[in-house]
Design a protein around this motif. Structure first.
Motif, PDB file in Angstrom:
ATOM      1  N   LEU A  97      -0.963  -3.674  -5.946  1.00 47.01           N
ATOM      2  CA  LEU A  97      -0.696  -2.320  -5.477  1.00 47.01           C
ATOM      3  C   LEU A  97      -1.971  -1.716  -4.918  1.00 47.01           C
ATOM      4  CD1 LEU A  97       1.602  -0.862  -8.287  1.00 47.01           C
ATOM      5  CD2 LEU A  97       2.257  -1.846  -6.080  1.00 47.01           C
ATOM      6  N   SER A  98      -1.935  -1.388  -3.644  1.00 48.14           N
ATOM      7  CA  SER A  98      -3.024  -0.660  -2.998  1.00 48.14           C
ATOM      8  C   SER A  98      -2.664   0.819  -3.085  1.00 48.14           C
ATOM      9  CB  SER A  98      -3.167  -1.106  -1.543  1.00 48.14           C
ATOM     10  OG  SER A  98      -4.120  -0.307  -0.860  1.00 48.14           O
ATOM     11  N   LEU A  99      -3.457   1.572  -3.827  1.00 52.53           N
ATOM     12  CA  LEU A  99      -3.120   2.956  -4.146  1.00 52.53           C
ATOM     13  C   LEU A  99      -3.973   3.904  -3.312  1.00 52.53           C
ATOM     14  CD1 LEU A  99      -2.858   2.573  -8.023  1.00 52.53           C
ATOM     15  CD2 LEU A  99      -1.082   2.255  -6.288  1.00 52.53           C
ATOM     16  N   GLY A 100      -3.341   4.564  -2.360  1.00 54.05           N
ATOM     17  CA  GLY A 100      -4.039   5.497  -1.476  1.00 54.05           C
ATOM     18  C   GLY A 100      -4.173   6.851  -2.135  1.00 54.05           C
ATOM     19  N   VAL A 101      -5.182   7.000  -2.990  1.00 55.44           N
ATOM     20  CA  VAL A 101      -5.335   8.211  -3.795  1.00 55.44           C
ATOM     21  C   VAL A 101      -6.359   9.184  -3.233  1.00 55.44           C
ATOM     22  CG1 VAL A 101      -4.560   7.126  -5.935  1.00 55.44           C
ATOM     23  CG2 VAL A 101      -6.980   6.995  -5.288  1.00 55.44           C
ATOM     24  N   HIS A 108       0.850  -1.199   0.000  1.00 53.33           N
ATOM     25  CA  HIS A 108       0.000   0.000   0.000  1.00 53.33           C
ATOM     26  C   HIS A 108       0.877   1.237   0.000  1.00 53.33           C
ATOM     27  CE1 HIS A 108      -3.275   2.785   0.817  1.00 53.33           C
ATOM     28  NE2 HIS A 108      -2.460   3.355   1.687  1.00 53.33           N
ATOM     29  N   LEU A 109       0.533   2.192  -0.873  1.00 51.67           N
ATOM     30  CA  LEU A 109       1.278   3.440  -1.009  1.00 51.67           C
ATOM     31  C   LEU A 109       0.372   4.618  -0.689  1.00 51.67           C
ATOM     32  CD1 LEU A 109       2.884   2.669  -4.488  1.00 51.67           C
ATOM     33  CD2 LEU A 109       4.001   2.415  -2.258  1.00 51.67           C
ATOM     34  N   ASP A 110       0.861   5.546   0.107  1.00 54.86           N
ATOM     35  CA  ASP A 110       0.151   6.790   0.372  1.00 54.86           C
ATOM     36  C   ASP A 110       0.504   7.751  -0.762  1.00 54.86           C
ATOM     37  OD1 ASP A 110      -0.797   9.230   1.205  1.00 54.86           O
ATOM     38  OD2 ASP A 110      -0.154   9.014   3.285  1.00 54.86           O
ATOM     39  N   LEU A 111      -0.351   7.811  -1.782  1.00 54.90           N
ATOM     40  CA  LEU A 111      -0.092   8.655  -2.941  1.00 54.90           C
ATOM     41  C   LEU A 111      -0.622  10.068  -2.758  1.00 54.90           C
ATOM     42  CD1 LEU A 111      -0.747   6.143  -5.858  1.00 54.90           C
ATOM     43  CD2 LEU A 111       1.421   6.783  -4.784  1.00 54.90           C
ATOM     44  N   VAL A 112      -1.281  10.322  -1.647  1.00 56.74           N
ATOM     45  CA  VAL A 112      -1.660  11.691  -1.308  1.00 56.74           C
ATOM     46  C   VAL A 112      -0.448  12.427  -0.753  1.00 56.74           C
ATOM     47  CG1 VAL A 112      -3.116  13.106   0.196  1.00 56.74           C
ATOM     48  CG2 VAL A 112      -4.078  11.100  -0.931  1.00 56.74           C
ATOM     49  N   ASP A 162     -17.245   6.764  -0.974  1.00 53.94           N
ATOM     50  CA  ASP A 162     -17.960   7.043  -2.223  1.00 53.94           C
ATOM     51  C   ASP A 162     -16.967   7.349  -3.344  1.00 53.94           C
ATOM     52  OD1 ASP A 162     -20.488   6.690  -1.205  1.00 53.94           O
ATOM     53  OD2 ASP A 162     -20.850   8.812  -0.830  1.00 53.94           O
ATOM     54  N   GLU A 163     -15.941   8.138  -3.015  1.00 58.48           N
ATOM     55  CA  GLU A 163     -14.936   8.501  -4.019  1.00 58.48           C
ATOM     56  C   GLU A 163     -14.137   7.279  -4.467  1.00 58.48           C
ATOM     57  OE1 GLU A 163     -14.355  13.071  -2.328  1.00 58.48           O
ATOM     58  OE2 GLU A 163     -12.916  11.503  -1.805  1.00 58.48           O
ATOM     59  N   VAL A 164     -13.758   6.444  -3.506  1.00 61.01           N
ATOM     60  CA  VAL A 164     -13.011   5.224  -3.838  1.00 61.01           C
ATOM     61  C   VAL A 164     -13.837   4.333  -4.768  1.00 61.01           C
ATOM     62  CG1 VAL A 164     -12.183   3.041  -2.850  1.00 61.01           C
ATOM     63  CG2 VAL A 164     -11.531   5.216  -1.797  1.00 61.01           C
ATOM     64  N   ALA A 165     -15.107   4.133  -4.425  1.00 59.68           N
ATOM     65  CA  ALA A 165     -15.958   3.267  -5.242  1.00 59.68           C
ATOM     66  C   ALA A 165     -16.188   3.861  -6.630  1.00 59.68           C
ATOM     67  CB  ALA A 165     -17.289   3.030  -4.532  1.00 59.68           C
ATOM     68  N   THR A 166     -16.297   5.180  -6.707  1.00 64.90           N
ATOM     69  CA  THR A 166     -16.480   5.834  -8.004  1.00 64.90           C
ATOM     70  C   THR A 166     -15.249   5.652  -8.883  1.00 64.90           C
ATOM     71  OG1 THR A 166     -17.975   7.487  -7.036  1.00 64.90           O
ATOM     72  CG2 THR A 166     -16.931   8.038  -9.130  1.00 64.90           C
ATOM     73  N   LEU A 167     -14.063   5.822  -8.311  1.00 64.32           N
ATOM     74  CA  LEU A 167     -12.825   5.609  -9.066  1.00 64.32           C
ATOM     75  C   LEU A 167     -12.732   4.172  -9.561  1.00 64.32           C
ATOM     76  CD1 LEU A 167     -10.411   7.623  -6.758  1.00 64.32           C
ATOM     77  CD2 LEU A 167     -11.011   8.229  -9.111  1.00 64.32           C
ATOM     78  N   SER A 224      -5.795   7.026   1.586  1.00 66.93           N
ATOM     79  CA  SER A 224      -4.357   7.054   1.854  1.00 66.93           C
ATOM     80  C   SER A 224      -3.989   6.344   3.147  1.00 66.93           C
ATOM     81  CB  SER A 224      -3.872   8.504   1.906  1.00 66.93           C
ATOM     82  OG  SER A 224      -4.573   9.237   2.915  1.00 66.93           O
ATOM     83  N   CYS A 225      -4.908   6.319   4.099  1.00 66.35           N
ATOM     84  CA  CYS A 225      -4.659   5.715   5.408  1.00 66.35           C
ATOM     85  C   CYS A 225      -5.998   5.268   5.977  1.00 66.35           C
ATOM     86  CB  CYS A 225      -3.977   6.719   6.353  1.00 66.35           C
ATOM     87  SG  CYS A 225      -4.978   8.201   6.681  1.00 66.35           S
ATOM     88  N   SER A 226      -5.992   4.762   7.195  1.00 66.44           N
ATOM     89  CA  SER A 226      -7.239   4.403   7.851  1.00 66.44           C
ATOM     90  C   SER A 226      -8.146   5.623   7.960  1.00 66.44           C
ATOM     91  CB  SER A 226      -6.962   3.854   9.250  1.00 66.44           C
ATOM     92  OG  SER A 226      -8.168   3.762   9.996  1.00 66.44           O
TER      93      SER A 226
END
Length: 423
Positions: free
Chosen positions: A293-297, A270-274, A355-360, A329-331
């Motif tokens: 890859l878990s992308l923390g966007v 997992h990457l904190d991409l924020v 909601d944003e994660v599911a939309t992406l 990006s995190c918990s």
């Protein structure tokens, strides 16, 4: 499935009253242990239901805590300082509450008041306080609670196949302090790893196929000793009948530790991409196409909406090349509570992030047309907030996770969804 929606952790305190207040009630003798345990069970069940309703496919368990992940881990591992042992049996609520802050005198709890609780410090660069683990030269570790397994089994009984979350052994020891000045906590790693191996085996036998191990120590300027400890740990824990490991870091870039992380025999990262959007390109250049890859966007610590179209511009080239999970990006336990909002505001903020994660996820799987209305509404909100903050002379950045730095809020937006309580 090559694209999935994931969550690393979820806030639990809003839907069944304030968890911290319930702990205080138990400490003072106003509620029973059964009452407190039942509150935890209901809060976990409600959180899983909310995440499924939001379209999240990778749902965490064991992310619920009455007093913090570090304290939970300390007690799970039997790392209990001698001065607390009179408060209760290993794994008991009485011991837990004593270590969380002691019992009040004369208020119904017939237990000793602890003279001094553990030290506290900030959880990395967040506003959350953590209870500092304590270890000693003769420290013995053992699996002293079944909380991780219990949470997984509770979820399974309710029809949720969850990914257990545990704090990694290297981060735990890195954050611990020793009461003997000549004892380096990391030197105790060889005693700790068999306990983690036992826990992973139990989870595998219970049906867990993945486990999320949080090692935020990866974002620090680690020493050679920490890197060596990471190699020792994950070569010992990965495989051999254990669930697949999603190694999670957050609150920064992995940076100088990236090569070490990519060399570990874990199945996911997992990457904190924020906090550090540039590290995605570094990981792709690292050649580990076998990694999930878990992308923390989406920013797990910011109440502002993410700029979804800009994020999609960055992620769409990955489709078909690697297996990805779209995540905060995190918990989301770090989701903010804005001043003036009603009780449950952290939950509302967390649900907006999901909601944003599911939309992406949907846009990456099926194209932007499937969620065009949501994307247009999101773009309007982001632009309005930038304008409200005075940023009107430049286009919205396409950096992953960037959002307006504005104190302005928009409660009328369709993105700000209020949700009914779950019983």
């Amino acid at each position: 499935m090559t694209i999935a929606a994931a969550c690393l952790g979820f806030p639990h305190e809003a839907q069944h009253g304030d968890v911290a207040a319930a702990v205080e009630d138990y400490r003072a003798g106003r509620i029973s242990a059964a009452d407190l345990i039942d509150l935890g069970r209901r809060a976990r069940a409600a959180a899983w239901q909310r995440q499924r309703q939001a379209g999240i496919e990778v749902i965490p368990c064991n992310d619920f805590s009455f007093a913090g992940q570090l304290l939970d881990t300390s007690i799970m591992l039997g790392a209990v300082p001698e001065r607390f042992r009179a408060a209760g049996e290993p794994g008991s609520l009485d011991l837990y509450v004593a270590m969380a802050g002691g019992f009040l005198e004369g208020e119904g709890a017939a237990l000793p008041t602890v003279e001094r609780g553990p030290g506290r410090a900030r959880w990395f660069d967040s506003d959350h306080q953590r209870i500092v683990p304590e270890v000693s030269a003769d420290q013995h570790f053992s699996l002293s609670t079944s909380n991780v397994l219990d949470a997984f089994n509770q979820a399974k009984a309710l029809g949720y196949h969850c990914r257990p979350v545990i704090l990694g052994p290297v981060t735990f020891l890195h954050l611990a302090r020793s009461r003997e000045p000549d004892v380096e906590p990391l030197s105790l790693l060889h005693r700790l790893l068999p306990v983690y191996a036992e826990l992973l085996l139990q989870l595998k036998l219970a049906g867990a196929d993945w486990v999320q191990i949080d090692e935020p120590v990866l974002v620090l300027d680690s020493s050679p000793a920490v890197r060596a400890a990471l190699r020792t740990t994950y070569w010992a824990l990965a495989g051999r009948g254990a669930p697949k490991i999603m190694l999670a870091s957050y609150f920064g870039a992995i940076g100088d530790n990236l090569d070490a992380a990519l060399g570990l025999p874990v199945a996911g990262l997992h990457l904190d991409l924020v906090a550090a959007p540039g590290q995605l390109a570094q990981v792709m250049r690292g050649g580990r196409l076998d990694l999930v890859l878990s992308l923390g966007v989406v920013d797990g610590r910011d109440g502002e909406p993410a700029h979804l179209s800009a994020i999609l511009d960055q992620l769409e080239p990955l489709v078909g090349k690697v297996t990805v999970q779209i995540a905060p990006s995190c918990s989301l336990a770090h989701a903010p509570v804005e001043e003036g909002l009603p009780a449950g505001a952290r939950l509302v903020a967390a649900m907006q992030r999901l909601d944003e994660v599911a939309t992406l996820r949907t846009a990456l799987r099926s194209g932007r047309g499937r969620v065009q209305d949501y994307l247009q509404a999101n773009a309007a909100v982001v632009a309005a907030r930038r304008a409200a903050s005075g940023v009107t002379d430049q286009p919205i950045s396409n950096q992953i996770g960037e959002s307006a730095n504005s104190d302005a809020t928009s409660r009328s937006s369709p993105l700000w969804k209020r949700i009914a309580p779950v019983d």
